[in-house]
Design a protein around this motif. Structure first.
Motif, short mmCIF file in Angstrom:
data_model
loop_
_atom_site.label_atom_id
_atom_site.label_comp_id
_atom_site.label_asym_id
_atom_site.label_seq_id
_atom_site.Cartn_x
_atom_site.Cartn_y
_atom_site.Cartn_z
N GLY A 84 0.90 -1.01 -0.16
CA GLY A 84 0.07 0.02 -0.10
C GLY A 84 1.00 1.37 -0.01
O GLY A 84 1.89 1.40 -0.50
N ILE A 85 0.39 2.20 0.97
CA ILE A 85 1.18 3.43 0.80
C ILE A 85 2.15 3.40 1.92
O ILE A 85 2.13 2.99 3.02
CB ILE A 85 0.21 4.64 1.43
CG1 ILE A 85 -0.85 4.98 0.20
CG2 ILE A 85 1.03 5.77 1.42
CD1 ILE A 85 -1.52 6.08 0.02
N PRO A 86 3.44 3.32 1.38
CA PRO A 86 4.72 3.07 2.36
C PRO A 86 4.63 3.81 3.88
O PRO A 86 4.06 4.82 3.56
CB PRO A 86 6.03 3.37 1.55
CG PRO A 86 5.52 4.49 0.32
CD PRO A 86 4.02 3.92 0.14
N GLY A 87 5.26 3.30 4.73
CA GLY A 87 5.21 3.70 5.90
C GLY A 87 6.62 4.58 5.89
O GLY A 87 7.52 4.71 5.00
N LEU A 88 6.84 5.32 6.97
CA LEU A 88 7.85 6.24 7.14
C LEU A 88 9.23 5.73 7.19
O LEU A 88 9.88 6.40 6.63
CB LEU A 88 8.13 6.87 8.70
CG LEU A 88 8.66 8.19 8.85
CD1 LEU A 88 8.00 9.20 7.98
CD2 LEU A 88 8.67 8.67 10.41
N ASP A 89 9.19 4.28 7.34
CA ASP A 89 10.69 3.59 7.13
C ASP A 89 11.28 3.56 5.66
O ASP A 89 12.41 3.61 5.33
CB ASP A 89 10.53 2.17 7.83
CG ASP A 89 9.35 1.50 7.53
OD1 ASP A 89 9.39 0.24 7.25
OD2 ASP A 89 8.36 2.03 7.39
N ASN A 90 10.33 3.75 4.75
CA ASN A 90 10.53 3.84 3.25
C ASN A 90 11.12 4.96 3.19
O ASN A 90 12.34 5.18 2.54
CB ASN A 90 9.18 3.47 2.62
CG ASN A 90 9.23 3.36 1.02
OD1 ASN A 90 9.70 4.24 0.36
ND2 ASN A 90 9.20 2.11 0.50
N CYS A 91 10.40 6.13 3.42
CA CYS A 91 11.19 7.39 3.32
C CYS A 91 12.39 7.64 3.91
O CYS A 91 13.32 8.33 3.30
CB CYS A 91 10.29 8.48 4.03
SG CYS A 91 8.42 8.34 3.46
N LEU A 92 12.72 7.10 5.03
CA LEU A 92 13.91 7.28 5.66
C LEU A 92 15.09 6.83 5.01
O LEU A 92 16.14 6.97 5.32
CB LEU A 92 13.88 6.38 7.20
CG LEU A 92 13.09 6.93 8.28
CD1 LEU A 92 12.84 6.01 9.48
CD2 LEU A 92 13.88 8.53 8.89
N GLN A 93 14.89 5.71 4.04
CA GLN A 93 15.79 5.09 3.24
C GLN A 93 16.72 6.19 2.67
O GLN A 93 17.86 6.02 2.43
CB GLN A 93 15.50 4.23 2.09
CG GLN A 93 14.98 2.75 2.71
CD GLN A 93 14.28 2.10 1.65
OE1 GLN A 93 14.72 2.06 0.33
NE2 GLN A 93 13.55 1.12 2.14
N CYS A 94 16.11 7.35 2.31
CA CYS A 94 17.02 8.19 1.74
C CYS A 94 16.90 9.75 2.34
O CYS A 94 17.72 10.52 2.48
CB CYS A 94 16.34 8.77 0.42
SG CYS A 94 16.30 7.41 -0.79
#
Lengths: 213, 776
Positions: A84-94
């Motif tokens: 689904g819509i990614p969580g914060l940990d996905n954004c944290l990758q960058c």
């Protein structure tokens, strides 16, 4: 009723009923008709839907170019569920720290990353809890492209306001963007009949239990 | 009608037509129907956890000592389902209702979310939140003060059990502090421990190989009511039933009530309540008389079968003569109400089987038995030589963990440890018991309030709910009211926490690391590791960490004895080489242990003792030789028979939890109207008895015992002896939340204590009672 005729003259028998009053009455009808037609078609939708803004004005075009395709953030897990819509940990990758100088990115880092708070995205495609939808069945087995149902979001540089139905809480994307029942594109509306129509067109099972477990 | 009015009418008609031809009414209808299905913001809205990644985490359930391996399914950070772990040596995928409802412990109401300090009177329920730092600082200051006054021996600790690293830490704290008063809650394990100690000369866990037995005599043990390690016993029971269907095994239940276990057994033998040991001695009589016993085992490995002569030249009558003289079949039949022919049949059937097994411990085994009574049943296994054999009993030795570092003790500690225990255990009055908390309430109630600080100034309570689980709860409550400082580690506001001055909430079992050490009744050595499955939901702290911090705050030799970084590090050290296996599998099993094996006997005679000399050496001196033998003495019940003509027994059920953890609401919903009707407890009564009291099925009645009284409803049950009333345990909570509180009655409210004269345990399984119909 016969006694009635002996009293004051009936409205339909007065001298004033003539062509003039007919037109007047017709105009009254028309005014009422047109006015409330307008209320129903124009004012009602405006009142029914509230415009909400996404917490961050996300630029899809930029990110798909960077990460490559829808699947890099919206993917199927090992067990077949959809992220689904990614969580914060996905954004944290960058975005552990601010990497550009965009004010929207600043919002991400200050209000969400630093506070370890999940971003409360408003989900346009959210269906009621009674609906079971399997992305794997559609994208992997049915080989349907994301944009067929979701539109070409990947190309968008800004987020669109989330028009929330004040009564039901679902997005206008579900109810019907344009006019109830009128669709120009396949994804203008996503109510039960729309899913059913597509299933019918492709000869897929349309039984109740397919979506309502 | 005037033109204006007609025009208005036309306008309205037009408006109607316009609206109808617009989406408004149709959309409104559709949206309203959708709204009615969403319950947004309404009180009946069902919270749905956010969608997310599904993970499964393995851990071990800690809600009872059973030690089942569980797998917890999580959606993102929310635990949503608990199931048994396949392949786990104890439960292999099975789980009991309490374990399955385990999520209630985390997310249910009545959780203590922060450390609390009492404001106002005890039991009022007025608390103020304190910080962990303040709580630990306050308590350590007070304890140091008590110590400096030379009263360190007045600080006590009550723990659910003495197994496991946290109880060991509490023991260590008391030892370094200078108090001998570590109590553990009573249970069948206490009796089993003594039987092991004196009959085998061993320390460990008494193991029953139920699965491989072919003739099981269960003396009131609730094999499918929660006895032993419940799920493991259920599995063994199923294996027995499968074998029984093929005629290869037999399960006989001797019980005064047709329990579920009795109903599923091959035979149910109704007996007079409390006479299990007498039946066992009657069976022994037949086995000995007809020479059906295992001669080889008796001759080579048993002491106390034949009479023996002591160093003073005195002959002591031993087992053989005792059963032959004191327990003829007719006499046993009269005591127990078991027909003589039945006694002969059972004895012969038992002795002639290849793997006969006698099981002891009433119901779930929450209450200890008297030692002699237990030995009477247990000795049957020795008579047939089914010790350390497949399908028999064995002693599972304790699994050694890494040694604790030495405890540093200063002068105050040493002085404090010199004092006698408050409960009289390990003293002349009760030399062999290790802990007798059942004696404490009465002792405290007899002391003047001013003297309390000289006897028990503070009490820690860990993993126990004595104000609910001990008999004669009124007595316990008034005792607890007198203790100057009570510190509870409860995670939920239970009955005992109500009396606390501080509640320092522990994490729930799914939020913490803990060792589950050697569950009862298993035939193999195993340790489980409870691991955190979710991050602690509230501002709770692991009790192990709190103890370490308290010790460090107290300074001196106490702090020196607690040089551990934190509990997790300590646990890891203790479990040493077993840690990795424990984390990966959830359990560590000693596969090198074989059930069959000559483990010898470390008794004074180096044999299995039927006449337990060790008891005498342990300090219990009696002129009555029968005190050292398996024996039956009629149960001393308080109250006059003519005033209380009936007998009340407690019934255990798999659907109700009667221990430290309260029955979760989902489980309470599974009981029938013959257990709980609305909020009234239902007691079973034989229709014959009911008739003499003018009670119809379902009638309200007043049940009175010498200890108390309560309103009940009656339920006709033909499976109960006339003259007996059966009351379910596990209901009648007066704490927690609205979903648990106020349902039924706590049977412990009206059943008093009965102290066994040999060991000092409270061995009450029931009491005299009186019932009267309520006319209203």
């Amino acid at each position: 009723m016969s006694a009635h005729h002996d009293e004051k003259p009936h409205c339909c028998q007065t001298a004033s009923s003539g062509k003039c009053s007919m037109v007047f009455l017709a105009i009254s009808f028309l005014i009422g008709f047109l006015f409330f037609l307008g209320v129903g078609w124009i004012v009602f939708p405006k009142l029914l839907y509230s415009k909400k803004i996404q917490p961050i004005d996300f630029d899809h075009k930029l990110h798909t170019a960077e990460a490559g395709g829808c699947e890099s953030c919206h993917s199927l897990r090992e067990d077949g569920t959809f992220t689904g819509i990614p969580g914060l940990d996905n954004c944290l990758q960058c975005h552990e720290e601010q990497i550009g100088n965009n004010p929207e990115e600043q919002k991400l880092v200050e209000d969400y990353v630093k506070q370890n708070k999940e971003i409360p995205w408003l989900v346009y495609s959210r269906q009621p809890d009674c609906v079971f939808f399997s992305h794997a069945a559609h994208t992997k087995m049915g080989k349907i492209e994301c944009k067929e149902c979701h539109g070409d979001k990947g190309e968008s540089e800004k987020t669109v306001p989330y028009e929330e139905n004040r009564i039901t809480g679902y997005s206008r994307d579900i109810d019907g963007r344009i006019v109830p029942g009128l669709k120009l594109a396949a994804n203008d509306r996503m109510k039960m009949t729309d899913c059913g129509d597509c299933h019918k067109k492709h000869g897929e099972n349309n039984a109740c239990f397919v979506c309502h477990k | 009608m005037s033109l204006g009015r007609r025009a208005f009418l036309q306008f309205s008609l037009g408006a109607g037509a316009g609206l109808t031809l617009s989406p408004l009414p149709w959309k409104l209808l559709d949206d309203s129907s959708i709204w009615s299905q969403t319950f947004r913001g309404l009180p009946i809205e069902v919270p749905v956890p956010p969608a997310g990644e599904v993970t499964i985490k393995k851990t071990v359930c800690a809600l009872c000592p059973g030690g089942c391996g569980i797998s917890v399914r999580k959606v993102k950070e929310r635990a949503v389902k608990i199931e048994g772990t396949e392949g786990h040596p104890i439960n292999d995928g099975g789980i009991c209702p309490m374990g399955a409802a385990g999520l209630y412990q985390i997310y249910g109401g009545a959780r203590v979310t922060k450390p609390l300090k009492r404001t106002g009177e005890r039991g009022d329920g007025n608390w103020s939140e304190v910080s962990w730092a303040d709580a630990i600082s306050d308590i350590s200051t007070q304890l140091n003060k008590t110590r400096k006054e030379g009263l360190s021996h007045t600080v006590a600790c009550l723990s659910g059990s003495d197994q496991g690293t946290v109880p060991q830490l509490l023991k260590r704290l008391l030892s370094a502090y200078g108090s001998p008063n570590f109590f553990s809650m009573p249970s069948l394990r206490d009796t089993e421990g003594l039987a092991l100690r004196f009959m085998h000369g061993k320390k460990g866990v008494l193991g029953y190989d139920l699965e491989n037995a072919d003739y099981v005599l269960s003396f009131g043990s609730g094999l499918i009511e929660g006895w032993g390690s419940p799920v493991s016993v259920f599995r063994a029971h199923s294996a027995l039933r499968d074998k029984a269907r093929e005629g290869k095994a037999k399960l006989i239940q001797l019980e005064s009530r047709l329990s579920n276990t009795a109903a599923k057994a091959d035979k149910w033998i109704p007996i007079e309540p409390g006479t299990e040991a007498a039946v066992a001695l009657g069976l022994a009589h037949v086995i000995v008389k007809e020479m059906l016993y295992n001669k080889q085992f008796i001759d080579n490995n048993v002491f106390g079968f034949e009479d023996w002569v002591d160093l003073n030249g005195k002959t002591h009558r031993a087992f053989k003569r005792m059963v032959l003289e004191d327990w003829p079949v007719d006499k046993v039949s009269a005591i127990t109400a078991v027909p003589a022919a039945q006694i002969f049949e059972l004895a012969r059937g038992f002795a002639k089987s290849s793997a006969p097994l006698a099981v002891a411990g009433r119901g779930k085994g929450m209450t200890p038995s008297g030692l002699n009574e237990f030995m009477a049943i247990y000795s049957l296994n020795a008579l047939v030589g089914n010790v350390n054999k497949k399908g028999g009993v064995c002693v599972v030795p304790e699994i050694p963990l890494k040694e604790w570092p030495d405890i540093a003790r200063d002068g105050l500690a040493l002085a404090g440890l010199e004092h006698q225990r408050i409960d009289g255990a390990d003293t002349k009055q009760a030399p062999v018991a290790q802990s007798l908390f059942n004696m404490v309430p009465d002792l405290i109630n007899q002391i003047n309030q001013e003297k309390m600080s000289d006897v028990m100034s503070a009490l820690f309570i860990y993993n126990a709910n004595p104000c609910y689980t001990l008999h004669n709860t009124q007595q316990v409550a008034s005792a607890f009211n007198k203790i100057p400082l009570i510190i509870s580690f409860a995670s939920h506001k239970d009955e005992t926490a109500k009396y606390a001055d501080y509640i320092l909430p522990n994490h729930t079992n799914l939020e913490r690391y803990d060792d589950i050490y050697m569950p009862p009744g298993l035939g193999f050595p195993v340790i489980g590791l409870s691991q955190p499955v979710i991050t602690p939901q509230y501002d709770t702290r692991h009790t192990g960490d709190v103890i370490i911090e308290l010790a460090k705050a107290m300074g001196g030799t106490i702090a020196e004895s607690f040089k551990f970084a934190n509990y997790e590090t300590l646990l890891k050290e203790r479990l040493a080489e077993k840690w990795d296996t424990l984390v990966a599998e959830g359990f560590w099993k000693d596969d090198s242990f074989k059930l069959e094996g000559d483990r010898g006997f470390d008794t004074p005679t180096e044999r299995f003792e039927l006449f337990v000399i060790g008891l005498q050496r342990g300090g219990f001196i009696s002129k009555d030789d029968n005190d050292y033998l398996p024996y039956y003495k009629s149960f001393p019940m308080s109250g006059e028979k003519d005033e209380y003509p009936l007998i009340l027994i407690q019934t255990d059920s798999m659907r109700l939890a009667n221990g430290t953890i309260a029955t979760p609401p989902l489980m309470t919903k599974t009981v029938s109207d013959s257990v709980l009707k609305k909020n009234d407890i239902v007691v079973e009564i034989n229709p014959q008895t009911a008739a003499t009291y003018g009670l119809l099925d379902g009638d309200k009645a007043l049940l009175k015992t010498p200890t108390g009284k309560t309103n009940v409803r009656v339920s006709y049950y033909n499976g109960l002896k006339p003259g007996v009333i059966a009351m379910p345990t596990g209901l009648g909570h007066t704490a927690y939340d609205d979903y648990i509180c106020g349902k039924g009655t706590n049977s412990n409210d009206i059943i008093g204590t009965v102290t066994d004269p040999v060991v000092g345990f409270d061995i009450a399984w029931g009491c005299r009672a009186e019932i009267k119909r309520i006319i209203a």
